[in-house]
Enzyme design. Structure first.
Site, short mmCIF file in Angstrom:
data_model
loop_
_atom_site.label_atom_id
_atom_site.label_comp_id
_atom_site.label_asym_id
_atom_site.label_seq_id
_atom_site.Cartn_x
_atom_site.Cartn_y
_atom_site.Cartn_z
N TRP A 57 -0.26 -8.43 6.31
CA TRP A 57 0.64 -7.78 7.28
C TRP A 57 -0.11 -6.79 8.16
CZ3 TRP A 57 1.07 -7.92 2.02
CH2 TRP A 57 0.65 -6.80 1.32
N GLU A 70 6.96 -4.09 3.98
CA GLU A 70 7.33 -2.75 3.53
C GLU A 70 8.43 -2.80 2.47
OE1 GLU A 70 5.90 0.04 3.80
OE2 GLU A 70 4.42 -0.51 5.30
N GLN A 75 8.73 -2.41 -4.06
CA GLN A 75 9.02 -2.93 -5.38
C GLN A 75 7.79 -2.89 -6.28
OE1 GLN A 75 12.47 -4.06 -3.61
NE2 GLN A 75 12.18 -4.79 -5.66
N THR A 76 6.63 -3.16 -5.70
CA THR A 76 5.47 -3.37 -6.58
C THR A 76 4.16 -3.18 -5.82
OG1 THR A 76 4.51 -4.91 -8.18
CG2 THR A 76 5.46 -5.89 -6.23
N TYR A 153 11.95 6.16 5.60
CA TYR A 153 10.56 5.72 5.37
C TYR A 153 10.31 4.37 6.06
CZ TYR A 153 6.56 3.37 3.60
OH TYR A 153 5.39 2.66 3.58
N ASP A 171 6.80 8.16 2.07
CA ASP A 171 7.33 7.64 0.80
C ASP A 171 6.74 8.49 -0.33
OD1 ASP A 171 4.70 6.86 0.63
OD2 ASP A 171 5.13 4.76 0.17
N CYS A 233 -11.40 12.35 -6.04
CA CYS A 233 -11.67 13.35 -5.00
C CYS A 233 -13.04 13.17 -4.36
CB CYS A 233 -11.55 14.76 -5.59
SG CYS A 233 -9.91 15.08 -6.26
N CYS A 236 -12.56 11.16 -1.34
CA CYS A 236 -11.36 11.43 -0.54
C CYS A 236 -11.69 12.06 0.82
CB CYS A 236 -10.43 12.35 -1.31
SG CYS A 236 -8.89 12.65 -0.41
N CYS A 242 -8.15 20.01 0.91
CA CYS A 242 -7.11 19.90 -0.13
C CYS A 242 -7.06 21.17 -0.98
CB CYS A 242 -7.40 18.68 -1.00
SG CYS A 242 -6.17 18.45 -2.30
N1 ADE Z 1 2.53 0.60 0.42
C1 ADE Z 1 3.60 0.80 1.18
N2 ADE Z 1 3.37 0.45 2.45
C2 ADE Z 1 2.10 -0.01 2.50
C3 ADE Z 1 1.28 -0.54 3.50
N3 ADE Z 1 1.74 -0.66 4.74
N4 ADE Z 1 0.04 -0.90 3.20
C4 ADE Z 1 -0.40 -0.77 1.93
N5 ADE Z 1 0.31 -0.29 0.93
C5 ADE Z 1 1.56 0.08 1.19
#
Ligand code: ADE
Length: 382
Positions: A57, A70, A75-76, A153, A171, A233, A236, A242
């Site tokens: 995507w 999205e 969900q996972t 979101y 989110d 970290c 990061c 941070c």
């Molecule tokens: N988790 C939620 N949205 C996402 C995205 N667009 N790309 C990767 N992980 C995600």
């Protein structure tokens, strides 16, 4: 102005290349929260450019694809979503196809992802898009948010990723990153906390790079500032800005209010077989797992003898019964603890169940993941 080098030495080894992109913190006072969020932008964008995972995507961020991905990603995990996403796109490549799909087919495509109302909402929203927006997703955050299943979101994610509209997409993962960066121990489940973070992000986001900014934050939450286990970290992009890290608070942020324990339900699951067919029943059209198919099951833990008696009440006679093991499935508010029996029936009991072939079970009937242990068992996969 300048970074406190002494302090930095303690928490920034080995050298992190993103630090040089940081807006320097004043020496005489810490950043305000708004300044700290603004200071994240250059290292975040730079890191995302070189670290973004290649995802289906992302490669083609058309609004329809972003929307479906999205909702699935709520969900996972990404890796688990990929095969679902590709199958969905093959069969329902656009809003028009989704608006017309039969509900049972849609649920089959969603099988295993859980929260099946999300799939139903996809179809409802696609129907509205067909009637009102010429079969397209609207290109406005506010219009997107009016559609079934699209909250702030998801509307923010679609608007920013597909249309590059500068709105935040916050989110749980982004809330974790931001609350750590700000060393905020506020409850991230509170709407007021989320709204404030959205306001900081909206103000800090570069107006022409909304997509990269939001996805950079999402990616940081997924890959670096991880939800379980130690945050990474050392890799990061936000490490030097941070405050949670500087104050050694990462294991206590985000603050999580204690959860109410889930209700436990004991159930006995019956795998009723006759020849190459197995019994299914359709769940009620309201409530948990509405309208999905399941193996017949009853409340409580039944013995073999109880199973025979229960079946007799349904006009079914068991030729042979064999324990099929225990399984457990956790939903958001309830846990099923299941005891299974495999039962070979003498005859098909009249009018009681739907007896389907294994192939139909695989390809046609949507059965929730709660039963996956038993599906594997009857398919000889365990
Ligand atoms: N988790 C939620 N949205 C996402 C995205 N667009 N790309 C990767 N992980 C995600």
């Amino acid at each position: 102005m300048g970074i406190d080098r002494g302090e930095q030495e303690d928490y920034a080894r080995p050298a992190n290349p993103y630090e040089k992109l940081q807006v320097l913190e004043p020496k005489d006072r810490p950043f305000s929260p708004a300044e700290r969020i603004r200071a994240m932008t250059p290292p975040l964008l730079s890191w995302y450019e070189s670290h973004a995972r290649i995802l289906p995507w992302r490669e083609q961020p058309e609004p329809y694809r972003v929307w479906i991905s999205e909702i699935m990603l709520q969900q996972t995990r990404v890796e688990a979503v990929k095969p679902y996403f590709n199958r969905f796109m093959e069969e329902l490549p656009d809003v028009g196809a989704l608006a017309q799909v039969e509900e049972e087919r849609l649920l089959k495509l969603w099988e295993g992802l859980g929260y099946y109302n999300r799939a139903r909402n996809l179809k409802k929203a696609a129907q509205i898009m067909t009637e009102t927006y010429g079969g397209c997703l609207p290109d406005s955050f506010e219009e997107l948010k009016k559609l079934p299943g699209i909250g702030s979101y998801t509307a923010g994610a679609i608007a920013s990723i597909a249309y590059n509209i500068p709105v935040p997409a916050v989110d749980g993962n982004v809330l974790r990153v931001i609350s750590r960066v700000l060393a905020s121990r506020e409850d991230i489940l509170k709407q007021s906390v989320k709204r404030r973070m959205e306001a900081y992000l909206k103000e800090a986001m570069p107006k022409d790079r909304a997509s990269a900014f939001n996805q950079g934050l999402i990616e940081t939450g997924a890959m670096v500032c991880v939800p379980n286990g130690e945050p990474k970290c050392g890799e990061c992009p936000l490490a030097s800005v941070c405050l949670g890290r500087r104050q050694g608070l990462l294991d206590t942020i985000p603050h999580k209010a204690p959860k109410k324990p889930r209700k436990v339900e004991e159930r006995t699951v019956l795998l009723l077989e006759k020849g190459d067919r197995i019994a299914l029943e359709k769940r009620p059209d309201k409530g948990l797992l509405a309208s999905l198919y399941q193996f017949p099951n009853v409340e409580g833990i039944l013995s073999e003898d109880d199973v025979r008696k229960t079946l007799a009440l349904k006009g079914a006679q068991a030729e042979h019964i064999q324990p099929a093991g225990k399984a457990r499935h956790v939903f958001s508010h309830v846990e099923w603890h299941m005891t299974g029996y495999r039962v070979w029936l003498k005859d098909f009991p009249a009018g009681q169940y739907l007896f389907v072939q294994r192939q139909e079970l695989k390809e046609k009937y949507p059965v929730p993941n709660a039963f996956s242990v038993y599906i594997k068992l009857i398919n000889g996969e365990s």
